[in-house]
Design a protein around this motif. Structure first.
Motif, PDB file in Angstrom:
ATOM      1  N   GLN B  35       0.845  -1.203   0.000  1.00  0.00           N
ATOM      2  CA  GLN B  35       0.000   0.000   0.000  1.00  0.00           C
ATOM      3  C   GLN B  35       0.880   1.253   0.000  1.00  0.00           C
ATOM      4  N   SER B  36       1.920   1.240   0.830  1.00  0.00           N
ATOM      5  CA  SER B  36       2.823   2.390   0.896  1.00  0.00           C
ATOM      6  C   SER B  36       3.530   2.612  -0.432  1.00  0.00           C
ATOM      7  N   LEU B  37       3.966   1.514  -1.039  1.00  0.00           N
ATOM      8  CA  LEU B  37       4.680   1.633  -2.314  1.00  0.00           C
ATOM      9  C   LEU B  37       3.750   2.105  -3.430  1.00  0.00           C
ATOM     10  N   ALA B  38       2.520   1.604  -3.413  1.00  0.00           N
ATOM     11  CA  ALA B  38       1.583   1.940  -4.488  1.00  0.00           C
ATOM     12  C   ALA B  38       1.123   3.388  -4.398  1.00  0.00           C
ATOM     13  N   GLY B  39       1.217   3.965  -3.225  1.00  0.00           N
ATOM     14  CA  GLY B  39       0.813   5.369  -3.079  1.00  0.00           C
ATOM     15  C   GLY B  39      -0.601   5.473  -2.559  1.00  0.00           C
ATOM     16  N   PRO B  40      -0.924   6.686  -2.076  1.00  0.00           N
ATOM     17  CA  PRO B  40      -2.193   6.854  -1.387  1.00  0.00           C
ATOM     18  C   PRO B  40      -3.430   6.725  -2.268  1.00  0.00           C
ATOM     19  N   SER B  41      -3.295   7.003  -3.557  1.00  0.00           N
ATOM     20  CA  SER B  41      -4.524   6.936  -4.363  1.00  0.00           C
ATOM     21  C   SER B  41      -4.645   5.633  -5.155  1.00  0.00           C
ATOM     22  N   ALA B  42      -3.827   4.643  -4.778  1.00  0.00           N
ATOM     23  CA  ALA B  42      -3.863   3.382  -5.523  1.00  0.00           C
ATOM     24  C   ALA B  42      -5.119   2.581  -5.209  1.00  0.00           C
ATOM     25  N   SER B  43      -5.626   1.915  -6.229  1.00  0.00           N
ATOM     26  CA  SER B  43      -6.792   1.055  -6.022  1.00  0.00           C
ATOM     27  C   SER B  43      -6.310  -0.284  -5.464  1.00  0.00           C
ATOM     28  N   ALA B  44      -7.277  -1.113  -5.056  1.00  0.00           N
ATOM     29  CA  ALA B  44      -6.918  -2.426  -4.498  1.00  0.00           C
ATOM     30  C   ALA B  44      -6.172  -3.248  -5.553  1.00  0.00           C
ATOM     31  N   ALA B  45      -6.592  -3.089  -6.827  1.00  0.00           N
ATOM     32  CA  ALA B  45      -5.941  -3.851  -7.910  1.00  0.00           C
ATOM     33  C   ALA B  45      -4.486  -3.398  -8.074  1.00  0.00           C
ATOM     34  N   ASP B  46      -4.275  -2.051  -7.972  1.00  0.00           N
ATOM     35  CA  ASP B  46      -2.908  -1.518  -8.073  1.00  0.00           C
ATOM     36  C   ASP B  46      -2.037  -2.084  -6.955  1.00  0.00           C
ATOM     37  N   VAL B  47      -2.615  -2.088  -5.755  1.00  0.00           N
ATOM     38  CA  VAL B  47      -1.855  -2.581  -4.595  1.00  0.00           C
ATOM     39  C   VAL B  47      -1.493  -4.051  -4.801  1.00  0.00           C
ATOM     40  N   ALA B  48      -2.466  -4.814  -5.306  1.00  0.00           N
ATOM     41  CA  ALA B  48      -2.201  -6.239  -5.534  1.00  0.00           C
ATOM     42  C   ALA B  48      -1.098  -6.412  -6.572  1.00  0.00           C
ATOM     43  N   GLN B  49      -1.108  -5.539  -7.574  1.00  0.00           N
ATOM     44  CA  GLN B  49      -0.091  -5.610  -8.632  1.00  0.00           C
ATOM     45  C   GLN B  49       1.299  -5.294  -8.057  1.00  0.00           C
ATOM     46  N   VAL B  50       1.327  -4.247  -7.227  1.00  0.00           N
ATOM     47  CA  VAL B  50       2.601  -3.873  -6.595  1.00  0.00           C
ATOM     48  C   VAL B  50       3.088  -5.013  -5.697  1.00  0.00           C
ATOM     49  N   ARG B  51       2.139  -5.614  -4.975  1.00  0.00           N
ATOM     50  CA  ARG B  51       2.507  -6.710  -4.062  1.00  0.00           C
ATOM     51  C   ARG B  51       3.197  -7.822  -4.846  1.00  0.00           C
ATOM     52  N   LYS B  52       2.657  -8.111  -6.018  1.00  0.00           N
ATOM     53  CA  LYS B  52       3.223  -9.178  -6.844  1.00  0.00           C
ATOM     54  C   LYS B  52       4.552  -8.729  -7.457  1.00  0.00           C
ATOM     55  N   ALA B  53       4.543  -7.481  -7.985  1.00  0.00           N
ATOM     56  CA  ALA B  53       5.740  -6.978  -8.669  1.00  0.00           C
ATOM     57  C   ALA B  53       6.943  -6.918  -7.731  1.00  0.00           C
ATOM     58  N   TYR B  54       6.703  -6.563  -6.478  1.00  0.00           N
ATOM     59  CA  TYR B  54       7.804  -6.447  -5.512  1.00  0.00           C
ATOM     60  C   TYR B  54       8.047  -7.758  -4.755  1.00  0.00           C
ATOM     61  N   GLY B  55       7.299  -8.766  -5.085  1.00  0.00           N
ATOM     62  CA  GLY B  55       7.488 -10.062  -4.437  1.00  0.00           C
ATOM     63  C   GLY B  55       7.014 -10.094  -3.003  1.00  0.00           C
ATOM     64  N   LEU B  56       6.090  -9.202  -2.670  1.00  0.00           N
ATOM     65  CA  LEU B  56       5.633  -9.138  -1.285  1.00  0.00           C
ATOM     66  C   LEU B  56       4.597 -10.224  -0.972  1.00  0.00           C
ATOM     67  N   ASP B  57       4.222 -10.987  -1.996  1.00  0.00           N
ATOM     68  CA  ASP B  57       3.266 -12.074  -1.760  1.00  0.00           C
ATOM     69  C   ASP B  57       3.997 -13.388  -1.463  1.00  0.00           C
ATOM     70  N   ARG B  58       5.326 -13.338  -1.426  1.00  0.00           N
ATOM     71  CA  ARG B  58       6.097 -14.556  -1.160  1.00  0.00           C
ATOM     72  C   ARG B  58       6.223 -14.802   0.348  1.00  0.00           C
ATOM     73  N   PRO B  59       6.583 -16.025   0.750  1.00  0.00           N
ATOM     74  CA  PRO B  59       6.769 -16.275   2.193  1.00  0.00           C
ATOM     75  C   PRO B  59       7.801 -15.311   2.778  1.00  0.00           C
ATOM     76  N   ILE B  60       7.571 -14.910   4.015  1.00  0.00           N
ATOM     77  CA  ILE B  60       8.410 -13.866   4.616  1.00  0.00           C
ATOM     78  C   ILE B  60       9.881 -14.285   4.714  1.00  0.00           C
ATOM     79  N   ALA B  61      10.129 -15.597   4.927  1.00  0.00           N
ATOM     80  CA  ALA B  61      11.521 -16.074   5.027  1.00  0.00           C
ATOM     81  C   ALA B  61      12.248 -15.872   3.692  1.00  0.00           C
ATOM     82  N   ILE B  62      11.539 -16.149   2.616  1.00  0.00           N
ATOM     83  CA  ILE B  62      12.140 -15.985   1.279  1.00  0.00           C
ATOM     84  C   ILE B  62      12.419 -14.484   1.038  1.00  0.00           C
ATOM     85  N   GLN B  63      11.439 -13.675   1.437  1.00  0.00           N
ATOM     86  CA  GLN B  63      11.615 -12.225   1.266  1.00  0.00           C
ATOM     87  C   GLN B  63      12.832 -11.742   2.040  1.00  0.00           C
TER      88      GLN B  63
END
Lengths: 507, 305
Positions: B35-63
């Motif tokens: 959410q922070s990376l996507a910015g304050p006016s990002a939609s839920a879809a944008d946030v999900a995209q950023v989450r995937k693009a930055y690998g934030l959806d991976r297990p925390i140990a891998i991250q």
């Protein structure tokens, strides 16, 4: 947390008598040194949301229209004339002979490129309220453009006269928001000489500034902006002659500063309003705040006249509605909540919280003593509020993430003298909307876009009645900013809270 | 000796890894990074995209392993606020903080060692009482308060020094004195206690009995042994000073890592905070390790403990 305490005690300990007049105010080398409280995320005016960004924008760029700071009348700026073709079309005749600071001449391409860029959602400008009404801009000829609106938007001219600067299209197309943020180029009265993020911004007079601008030719040669984080440090810098101008001077320091030779303290009410925002929609999770009686109890528990009198200059006023009274549509006859502790306690009991509850109060910019006072008022009815004081970007993010049960903030409406600039931001289902009231959102959206002034007024009245009745938002008070500056500076404060450094001069 | 160094180095490495894990976890616990990376006016879809693009959806140990791998190479990601790589931002400001920390340490040692020696030589005299008073004030006064007092006196009233900002040596004087004031009591007490203990020992009595000059006894024989504990403490204090610079740098608007840390915390710029925590912790660990090693060199008894 220590800022205000430190300021008070430090000044008390040393005594005003010890201080001497500022000895090296920079009239001699024609440099005005000012301190701003907030840093700017990105100097590109469309990619920051704080007041300081608006101020910078007025200096570096020009708008199509200029609004007189005293009379609020529109004056020709980059556009020499304008007309409504119909409800959805505005036409502008553009000024000839204007040059940007990179030497490029200004014409219709610049207006079209800027407006089409910022109104394209894919480019994700931050202030969507400011540009969201624009469908697109169209070039008619080299010095004539039309702006097409998505829907009737009566406040359009207010926005064009305010937070919509026009960029040089060749440069902007090349560097984008990131480049413009690092090296701003405009047609305005000041040029950015250097910009060090978080440290300073140095502006120099644009000696080639175009004739006939309502802003006038700039008078002061150089302006250096720094961001000392502590108000105490700013005060000390001002007293030592290291700064020439500061603002948001804490009320408790005003009397001391007024005694200092060589300094002038000026105050003035501004369009900025303070508010407490309740998460009625439950975005931050289920909480007692979703009960209207709890919100009303808090409204009754907060002694707003006392709060205003204690922390603000006498020019500040308790507000009757969620907007600034001069703004178009700011209805003043809605339900009011007087300070009534017995009633507040009764409401808490009725709601099933006779012993109160715990919550978190989020805030930004304000001195900690303000939040302490608000928490104190809430404690009287058993609500234990822990305070989270943040910088604005962090505060804004927390709000947008929907994790804030109660927020204490302020809103300057981007200096737009129309209720759409405030209600349109907080009650149209945006990330800042915590009401969750679809009906209210519909009324505000209609009011923001209706071209009939009477109808607009009716809709805003309905909306304000609902906001106050359900207590989604407790309007606190208008702000009265204290400015302190060297008395070698000719300075005038304006209601729209924009210090226009280009209008100021040395005595 | 070699085994001792290896052991200490391994412990230091373990501490550094622990700090990196804790700081990484803190970052992830303090809010939705996507959410922070996507910015304050990002939609839920944008946030999900950023989450995937930055690998934030991976297990925390891998991250964590990914982040740590990059951090070792100096890549701490991008600042959410300044939209620039974190490491160059910190690297630009590190010299300011180092200059401040080292100046503070030098001032503290310069003031406290002579005072400590003088106090040890004349217990209960006026100089001993003066040392005690400085010590009490140093520990009782909050550093920001002391800084403000200096600012008012030297910046506002006398106008000898600039009140705030970053520039030449004159901008460091007040912040360094303020920061040093925190360390002076510790150094002074250690010097005083160490000197008193050493001066009462047999070998000093022998040295005096041999007819050596009192200055030789004091500085050649006594001081070297008396200041051994100071070496370890000085390293620790320098580490504290680097961390403590957060308050001092923000009071004096000195654009060092501390000020950057303060700004980054207040604007929720997590990648910067995380990198600063790790870098300052590593400095602290390295300093402590160096102090241990130096102590071991100075005092062979430590190695066999």
């Amino acid at each position: 947390m220590f800022r205000t305490t430190a300021a008070i005690t430090c000044m008390a300990a040393l005594g005003v008598g010890l201080w001497t007049a500022p000895g090296f105010a920079n009239k001699a080398n024609d440099t005005l040194r000012v301190a701003w409280d907030q840093q700017i995320d990105n100097a590109d005016a469309y990619f920051n949301t704080n007041r300081e960004g608006i101020i910078l924008a007025r200096m570096v760029w020009d708008q199509l229209i200029d609004r007189d700071p005293e009379t609020f009348q529109y004056k020709p700026a980059l556009a020499t004339a304008w007309r409504w073709v119909d409800d959805l079309t505005l036409e502008f005749d553009l000024r000839q002979g204007v040059k940007f600071q990179d030497g490029q001449p200004f014409d219709a391409e610049d207006v079209v490129y800027t407006l089409n860029f910022v109104s394209n959602p894919a480019n994700k400008v931050l202030n969507t309220t400011n540009v969201g009404w624009i469908k697109n801009a169209e070039k008619i000829d080299q010095y004539k453009v039309r702006i097409h609106l998505k829907a009737p938007f009566p406040a359009a001219l207010e926005y064009l006269a305010g937070p919509i600067p026009i960029y040089p299209h060749v440069y902007y197309a090349k560097v984008g928001p990131d480049g413009m943020g690092r090296h701003p180029v405009g047609s305005g009265p000041y040029k950015v000489e250097s910009l060090e993020p978080g440290k300073s911004i140095t502006l120099v007079k644009n000696t080639d500034y175009w004739n006939d601008s309502p802003k006038g030719k700039p008078k002061i040669g150089k302006i250096v902006v720094t961001f000392p984080p502590e108000k105490t440090t700013q005060l000390a810098e001002l007293l030592s002659g290291g700064l020439d101008w500061i603002w948001y001077v804490p009320t408790d320091q005003v009397k001391n500063l007024e005694k200092v030779k060589g300094l002038t303290v000026t105050s003035g009410e501004t369009m900025r309003v303070g508010y407490i925002y309740f998460d009625a929609a439950g975005r931050s999770g289920k909480s007692p705040l979703q009960d209207v009686r709890v919100r009303q109890a808090i409204a009754h528990a907060i002694n707003r006249p006392e709060f205003t009198k204690t922390f603000f200059a006498s020019t500040a006023n308790v507000l009757k509605g969620p907007c600034f009274p001069t703004q178009f549509g700011c209805y003043q006859g809605a339900k009011q909540y007087d300070y009534n502790l017995a009633k507040a306690k009764e409401l808490m009991k009725e709601a099933g919280y006779p012993d109160g509850f715990s919550t978190t109060l989020y805030a930004f910019r304000q001195p900690p003593s303000w939040e302490d006072a608000l928490a104190g008022y809430m404690r009287q009815i058993g609500i234990q509020a822990s305070i989270q004081l943040l910088q604005y970007p962090a505060f804004r993010n927390k709000n947008h993430e929907g994790v804030t049960p109660i927020s204490f903030g302020d809103w300057g409406s981007y200096s737009i003298n129309d209720a759409s600039a405030i209600l349109g931001n907080f009650f149209t289902g945006s990330a800042d909307d915590f009401s969750g009231d679809k009906e209210l959102q519909g009324w505000v959206q209609d009011a923001d876009t209706n071209s009939d002034p009477k109808k607009r007024e009716e809709l805003y009245k309905k909306a304000i009645d609902r906001i106050m009745d359900r207590m989604y938002w407790l309007p606190m008070n208008s702000y009265a900013v204290y400015y302190a500056h060297t008395n070698e500076l000719n300075f005038t404060p304006y209601k729209d809270e924009i210090p226009r450094y280009y209008l100021y001069s040395w005595k | 000796m070699f085994v001792y160094f290896i052991k200490r180095s391994l412990v230091a490495l373990l501490v550094a890894i622990t700090v990196s894990i804790v700081s990484f976890l803190l970052l992830h616990l303090s809010g939705d990074l996507a959410q922070s990376l996507a910015g304050p006016s990002a939609s839920a879809a944008d946030v999900a995209q950023v989450r995937k693009a930055y690998g934030l959806d991976r297990p925390i140990a891998i991250q964590y392993l990914d982040w740590a791998g990059k951090a070792i190479r100096g890549d701490f990601g991008d600042s959410l606020f300044l939209k620039q790589p974190v490491f160059p931002i910190i690297a630009e400001r590190l010299p300011v903080t180092m200059m401040l920390g080292i100046s503070a340490l030098v001032i503290a040692l310069f003031v406290s060692i002579p005072l400590g020696i003088a106090a040890a030589l004349r217990p209960n005299s006026w100089i001993d009482r003066l040392a005690l008073t400085i010590s009490v004030f140093g520990q009782a006064l909050p550093s920001f308060w002391f800084g403000l007092l200096l600012m008012m006196l030297f910046g506002v009233t006398l106008r000898w020094l600039p009140v705030s900002g970053t520039g030449g040596w004159e901008y460091y004087v007040m912040p360094a004195i303020t920061l040093s004031y925190y360390s002076i009591p510790t150094f002074m007490r250690l010097t005083r206690a160490g000197m008193m203990e050493v001066l009462a020992s047999d070998y000093i009595r022998t040295a005096r009995a041999k007819g050596l000059r009192s200055m030789t006894v004091l500085f050649k024989h006594a001081l070297r042994n008396a200041i051994i504990p100071l070496v370890a403490v000085a390293a620790v204090q320098l580490g504290f000073a680097l961390g403590g610079s957060i308050v001092i740098e923000s009071v004096f608007s000195l654009h060092g890592v501390g000020y950057l840390g303060w700004e980054s915390i207040s604007r929720a710029d997590f990648p910067v905070v995380q990198a600063i925590v790790l870098i300052l912790a590593c400095f602290y660990i390295v300093l402590t390790l160096l102090a241990d090693m130096l102590n071991a060199l100075l005092d062979p008894r430590i190695r066999v403990r």
